[in-house]
Scaffold this active site. Structure first.
Site, PDB file in Angstrom:
ATOM      1  N   GLU A 170       0.810  -1.234   0.000  1.00  6.44           N
ATOM      2  CA  GLU A 170       0.000   0.000   0.000  1.00  6.44           C
ATOM      3  C   GLU A 170       0.838   1.277   0.000  1.00  6.44           C
ATOM      4  O   GLU A 170       0.587   2.190   0.768  1.00  6.44           O
ATOM      5  CB  GLU A 170      -0.948  -0.002   1.212  1.00  6.44           C
ATOM      6  CG  GLU A 170      -1.871  -1.204   1.240  1.00  6.44           C
ATOM      7  CD  GLU A 170      -2.861  -1.196   2.412  1.00  6.44           C
ATOM      8  OE1 GLU A 170      -2.766  -0.295   3.269  1.00  6.44           O
ATOM      9  OE2 GLU A 170      -3.718  -2.090   2.462  1.00  6.44           O
ATOM     10  N   ASN A 216       2.254  -5.263  -3.036  1.00 11.52           N
ATOM     11  CA  ASN A 216       0.857  -5.605  -2.745  1.00 11.52           C
ATOM     12  C   ASN A 216       0.040  -4.330  -2.524  1.00 11.52           C
ATOM     13  O   ASN A 216       0.494  -3.418  -1.823  1.00 11.52           O
ATOM     14  CB  ASN A 216       0.852  -6.456  -1.464  1.00 11.52           C
ATOM     15  CG  ASN A 216      -0.458  -7.134  -1.165  1.00 11.52           C
ATOM     16  OD1 ASN A 216      -1.035  -7.791  -2.036  1.00 11.52           O
ATOM     17  ND2 ASN A 216      -0.941  -6.999   0.065  1.00 11.52           N
ATOM     18  N   HIS A 258     -10.062  -6.339  -2.026  1.00  9.16           N
ATOM     19  CA  HIS A 258     -11.103  -5.992  -1.046  1.00  9.16           C
ATOM     20  C   HIS A 258     -12.210  -5.253  -1.793  1.00  9.16           C
ATOM     21  O   HIS A 258     -12.069  -4.073  -2.135  1.00  9.16           O
ATOM     22  CB  HIS A 258     -10.533  -5.088   0.048  1.00  9.16           C
ATOM     23  CG  HIS A 258      -9.555  -5.776   0.945  1.00  9.16           C
ATOM     24  ND1 HIS A 258      -9.911  -6.812   1.780  1.00  9.16           N
ATOM     25  CD2 HIS A 258      -8.227  -5.591   1.134  1.00  9.16           C
ATOM     26  CE1 HIS A 258      -8.845  -7.231   2.458  1.00  9.16           C
ATOM     27  NE2 HIS A 258      -7.814  -6.509   2.074  1.00  9.16           N
ATOM     28  N   GLU A 289      -5.907 -10.840  -0.796  1.00  9.23           N
ATOM     29  CA  GLU A 289      -6.722 -10.554   0.407  1.00  9.23           C
ATOM     30  C   GLU A 289      -8.200 -10.446   0.050  1.00  9.23           C
ATOM     31  O   GLU A 289      -8.901  -9.537   0.507  1.00  9.23           O
ATOM     32  CB  GLU A 289      -6.277  -9.227   1.045  1.00  9.23           C
ATOM     33  CG  GLU A 289      -4.792  -9.148   1.365  1.00  9.23           C
ATOM     34  CD  GLU A 289      -4.382  -7.866   2.071  1.00  9.23           C
ATOM     35  OE1 GLU A 289      -5.259  -7.102   2.541  1.00  9.23           O
ATOM     36  OE2 GLU A 289      -3.171  -7.618   2.152  1.00  9.23           O
ATOM     37  N   ASP A 291     -11.980 -10.285  -0.192  1.00  6.84           N
ATOM     38  CA  ASP A 291     -13.274 -10.384   0.487  1.00  6.84           C
ATOM     39  C   ASP A 291     -14.218  -9.380  -0.164  1.00  6.84           C
ATOM     40  O   ASP A 291     -13.771  -8.448  -0.821  1.00  6.84           O
ATOM     41  CB  ASP A 291     -13.184 -10.225   2.019  1.00  6.84           C
ATOM     42  CG  ASP A 291     -12.535  -8.942   2.500  1.00  6.84           C
ATOM     43  OD1 ASP A 291     -12.350  -8.010   1.699  1.00  6.84           O
ATOM     44  OD2 ASP A 291     -12.211  -8.870   3.712  1.00  6.84           O
TER      45      ASP A 291
HETATM   46  C1  XIL Z   1      -6.049  -6.130   8.695  1.00 12.73           C
HETATM   47  C2  XIL Z   1      -6.363  -7.280   9.645  1.00 12.73           C
HETATM   48  O1  XIL Z   1      -7.257  -8.146   9.001  1.00 12.73           O
HETATM   49  C3  XIL Z   1      -6.959  -6.769  10.923  1.00 12.73           C
HETATM   50  O2  XIL Z   1      -7.123  -7.821  11.861  1.00 12.73           O
HETATM   51  C4  XIL Z   1      -6.077  -5.672  11.524  1.00 12.73           C
HETATM   52  O3  XIL Z   1      -6.693  -5.126  12.668  1.00 12.73           O
HETATM   53  C5  XIL Z   1      -5.817  -4.589  10.504  1.00 12.73           C
HETATM   54  O4  XIL Z   1      -5.249  -5.165   9.335  1.00 12.73           O
HETATM   55  N1  XIL Z   1      -4.770  -4.608   3.988  1.00 12.73           N
HETATM   56  C6  XIL Z   1      -3.742  -5.390   4.473  1.00 12.73           C
HETATM   57  C7  XIL Z   1      -3.987  -6.242   5.661  1.00 12.73           C
HETATM   58  O5  XIL Z   1      -2.681  -5.467   3.830  1.00 12.73           O
HETATM   59  O6  XIL Z   1      -2.813  -6.428   6.421  1.00 12.73           O
HETATM   60  C8  XIL Z   1      -5.082  -5.690   6.539  1.00 12.73           C
HETATM   61  O7  XIL Z   1      -5.342  -6.635   7.582  1.00 12.73           O
HETATM   62  C9  XIL Z   1      -6.310  -5.420   5.707  1.00 12.73           C
HETATM   63  C10 XIL Z   1      -6.020  -4.396   4.646  1.00 12.73           C
END
Ligand code: XIL
Length: 397
Positions: A170, A216, A258, A289, A291
């Site tokens: 990020e 990422n 996401h 990641e 969802d």
């Molecule tokens: C999130 C976790 O799922 C949570 O438990 C934590 O509180 C915050 O981070 N992008 C990422 C992940 O790269 O590491 C993040 O994970 C979600 C967004």
């Protein structure tokens, strides 16, 4: 002659069908691909199906289903938090390896590969580091040395055990940030300048020459149709091309995935085009990641099926868009969901105004949702000529 050939062909065909039906049958039942796990169905494509894992839940004896499914359905795991800097070095100089080591042991027991997450990110940094920089007790030179030491220590500890490392996470701003012109954002760019990105990849490569090194980010699932100067995916693409041109050891682009059902999102062809453009640079790709969350309206919370069903369907459709796009790119090596059950998803805790949830592929009682079944169908009903097995990637240099 002709007749004999027909008969011979017929015999072979019948024998083949008989073998196909007989071979994988268990206890006299016919092979049903829908009964296979995600990880098994991914195998035919050489695709790893992964999940983020919460180590506290994995170790909770009162919640055994979590551990069972994490082992049986997935061929890759990612620590949801355990490998972040604040978890590994909460106090300067003293490391807490326990939970991260446990994940590595779990993966080994279950024959799973590991995505290491994450080496450099502006979030979840230890307080001693951010406050030291803020009060001036940690200088820029020291900060750079600390980052090098962190990367070297963590990557060396797990050398040979991590398949893909998220080296930088990020680093790029969004169009709604201030200033709106896309730029390198956050703690590391502010204090070290954007050169930290190339440094981080080089330090990671030096510590484990066999791990695939990824950049990422989120909101890079597709290229936009508007001004390329304001397109985050284009910005990341240009960055990756530049890094490759400079000989920086980057091997892949991780697209977090996401998504939310309240947004427009993308179709499969747009997403496949983006992955193929990245892999055209000689890079691997991955969804890291995934969802697909929804707003928990009053109707949803009251159990109104007219509000729940469209969300379940839209969520499933979006999981499917990303998975099919991944299948379509032979360099898309893994598809990881960010938690697999609504019981333990980060979404409700993170997106609370308005409340959001329903983001994963199993409900709160570990019942598979429509999204889970669509993922299976995508893995089952895909094959040549347009879906071909993954091309293995090795670190480039
Ligand atoms: C999130 C976790 O799922 C949570 O438990 C934590 O509180 C915050 O981070 N992008 C990422 C992940 O790269 O590491 C993040 O994970 C979600 C967004």
């Amino acid at each position: 002659m002709k007749l004999r050939r027909w008969i011979a062909t017929g015999v072979v065909a019948v024998a083949t069908v008989a073998t196909l039906n007989a071979l994988p049958a268990t206890a006299g039942r016919q092979y049903d691909p829908a009964e296979q796990s995600l990880r098994t169905l991914g195998q035919r494509h050489g695709l790893h199906i992964g999940t983020a894992v919460d180590l506290a839940v994995l170790n909770d004896p009162a919640d055994p289903r979590y551990r069972q499914l994490a082992a049986s359905e997935f061929s890759s795991v990612t620590a949801e938090n355990a490998m972040k800097w604040e978890s590994l070095e909460p106090t300067r100089g003293s490391y807490n390896w326990g939970p991260a080591d446990e994940l590595v042991a779990f993966a080994r027991q279950n024959n799973q590969s590991i995505r290491g997450h994450v080496l450099v990110w502006h979030n979840q940094l230890p307080g001693w580091l951010t406050s030291g920089v803020a009060d001036g007790s940690i200088s820029k030179e020291e900060l750079r040395a600390l980052l090098k030491k962190h990367i070297t220590t963590v990557v060396s500890r797990y050398k040979g055990k991590i398949w893909q490392w998220d080296v930088v996470n990020e680093a790029v701003s969004d169009p709604w940030d201030n200033p709106p012109t896309l730029h390198y954002k956050g703690f590391w760019a502010q204090h070290l300048g954007p050169g930290y990105i190339a440094d981080a990849f080089r330090w990671a490569r030096a510590a484990d020459p066999k791990a695939l090194l990824f950049y990422n980010d989120y909101n890079i699932e597709a290229f936009g149709s508007g001004d390329p100067a304001n397109d985050k995916t284009q910005f990341v693409y240009d960055m990756a091309r530049q890094l490759r041109a400079e000989g920086v050891p980057i091997d892949g682009i991780g697209s977090q995935g996401h998504l939310g059902t309240q947004y427009g999102n993308y179709d499969t062809l747009q997403v496949a085009a983006a992955l193929k453009k990245f892999s055209g640079l000689g890079l691997a790709t991955a969804f890291t990641e995934v969802d697909v969350r929804s707003q928990l309206t009053e109707g949803v919370q009251a159990g109104d099926s007219a509000e729940i069903n469209p969300r379940l369907q839209a969520s499933a459709a979006n999981f499917s868009v990303l998975l099919r796009a991944c299948l379509a790119d032979r360099h898309c090596l893994s598809f990881t969901v960010w938690g697999f059950t609504d019981k333990h998803s980060w979404v409700p805790g993170w997106f609370s105004d308005p409340p959001e949830g329903m983001a994963t592929i199993y409900d709160e009682n570990y019942l598979p949702k429509r999204a889970y079944h669509e993922m299976k169908a995508d893995l089952i009903y895909a094959g040549p000529p347009y879906v071909l097995p993954r091309v293995p990637h090795r670190p480039r240099r």
